[in-house]
Design a protein around this motif. Structure first.
Motif, PDB file in Angstrom:
ATOM      1  N   ILE A 153       0.910  -1.310  -0.013  1.00 18.29           N
ATOM      2  CA  ILE A 153      -0.154   0.092  -0.010  1.00 18.29           C
ATOM      3  C   ILE A 153       0.871   1.236   0.010  1.00 18.29           C
ATOM      4  N   LYS A 154       1.953   1.152   0.334  1.00 21.03           N
ATOM      5  CA  LYS A 154       2.890   2.216   0.448  1.00 21.03           C
ATOM      6  C   LYS A 154       3.227   2.698  -1.067  1.00 21.03           C
ATOM      7  N   ASN A 155       3.415   1.857  -1.773  1.00 20.80           N
ATOM      8  CA  ASN A 155       3.484   2.147  -3.249  1.00 20.80           C
ATOM      9  C   ASN A 155       2.110   2.523  -4.065  1.00 20.80           C
ATOM     10  N   PHE A 156       1.389   3.106  -3.426  1.00 17.88           N
ATOM     11  CA  PHE A 156       0.048   3.793  -3.968  1.00 17.88           C
ATOM     12  C   PHE A 156       0.334   5.269  -3.525  1.00 17.88           C
ATOM     13  N   ILE A 166       3.044   3.571  -7.856  1.00 19.13           N
ATOM     14  CA  ILE A 166       4.577   4.208  -8.130  1.00 19.13           C
ATOM     15  C   ILE A 166       5.497   2.946  -7.651  1.00 19.13           C
ATOM     16  N   ASP A 167       6.592   3.396  -8.215  1.00 14.03           N
ATOM     17  CA  ASP A 167       7.881   2.388  -7.665  1.00 14.03           C
ATOM     18  C   ASP A 167       8.017   1.038  -8.203  1.00 14.03           C
ATOM     19  N   PHE A 168       8.495   1.228  -9.344  1.00 14.46           N
ATOM     20  CA  PHE A 168       8.622   0.014 -10.379  1.00 14.46           C
ATOM     21  C   PHE A 168       9.984  -0.381 -10.384  1.00 14.46           C
TER      22      PHE A 168
HETATM   23 MG   LIG Z   1       8.242   2.391  -2.474  1.00 12.25          MG
END
Ligand SMILES: [Mg+2]
Ligand SMILES: Nc1ncnc2c1ncn2[C@@H]1O[C@H](COP(=O)(O)OP(=O)(O)O)[C@@H](O)[C@H]1O
Length: 258
Positions: A153-156, A166-168
């Motif tokens: 969830i921290k990568n939304f 984000i963060d790919f």
């Molecule tokens: Mg991240």
């Protein structure tokens, strides 16, 4: 917030200016580019973290694609990898930041808002609504046959009600795409469990199903059935490890097996 002056598009920073600007900043940081807020992300040669090593070992034993470690090869450019992936996703209608500028060792992208994890801590009543949107975006990604690889969830992020991914950084072998879809959802749900978000898993799986026609709930149930034996980790003997992740996994497992 740091203000970065960019006199001309093709010449964002000269080497000495860049060193000054980046000094003391973290690997990812927000700043002003003209009067627009943007994010700068610097390169980090992918390290083989403990989890990757453990995963690699587990994969050798169980041959389960869900356990394959996702790391870039030694000679691959992590910045170019992320930028290429984000551009491809954008073309496919997935909500990701715009790539504003790419240079050796870093890239600049548009600001897509607040981290959903933090946002929901401040706006708990929006939990279901925002998680539905996050889940929908991931389902769209999977429908186009992409996977995230680190769908916590921290990568939304969320801006004006729009949820973006984000963060790919994770590289996934195309032959494992289907397995990684399950893994993305698993990682997503696990991060919700870990973050203490109270949400209906079945509803999220249904939203996912409506878009992809993939019965992710059944897939996850199968996964948990297969790994039921790891509940031995819950034994008191492991308490000293304070394994928050393991406990989150076991809680989630109980929800599927229950
Ligand atoms: Mg991240
Ligand atoms: N384009 C962006 N828009 C908004 N926030 C972002 C953006 N890029 C990064 N962030 C913020 O920075 C954090 C770290 O960025 P991320 O790309 O996830 O790097 P890391 O590899 O360190 O996890 C994110 O969790 C998010 O809060």
């Amino acid at each position: 917030m740091q203000s970065i002056h960019i006199p001309f598009k093709e010449h964002f920073f000269n080497e000495s200016e860049r060193a000054d600007i980046f000094a003391g900043q973290g690997r990812v940081f927000k700043c002003l580019l003209g009067d627009e807020t943007v994010y700068v992300k610097k390169s980090e040669r992918t390290k083989r973290h403990f989890w990757h090593v453990l995963q690699g070992g587990l994969y050798k034993v169980f041959k389960d694609p869900l356990l394959i470690p996702t790391v870039l090869g030694k000679d691959e450019d992590d910045i170019q990898f992320q930028v290429d992936k984000m551009r491809r996703l954008k073309k496919n209608g997935i909500k990701v930041p715009d790539v504003v500028f790419v240079d050796k060792g870093y890239f600049i992208m548009s600001d897509c808002g607040e981290c959903v994890k933090e946002y929901l801590k401040l706006n708990p009543r929006q939990t279901d609504l925002v998680l539905n949107k996050a889940c929908r975006e991931m389902a769209k990604l999977h429908l186009k046959n992409f996977v995230h690889g680190g769908a916590q969830i921290k990568n939304f992020v969320i801006r004006k009600g729009v949820v973006s991914l984000i963060d790919f950084e994770e590289k996934i072998d195309t032959k494992f795409i289907e397995a990684f879809k399950v893994r993305d959802m698993l990682v997503f749900l696990l991060s919700l469990e870990r973050g203490g978000f109270q949400t209906d898993i079945k509803r999220l799986c249904q939203i996912y199903h409506d878009i992809t026609h993939k019965d992710i709930y059944a897939d996850l149930k199968k996964f948990f059935k297969k790994y039921k034996w790891i509940s031995f980790l819950n034994h008191k003997i492991f308490d000293f490890l304070s394994m928050k992740d393991v406990r989150a996994l076991l809680n989630l497992m109980n929800r599927f097996n229950g």
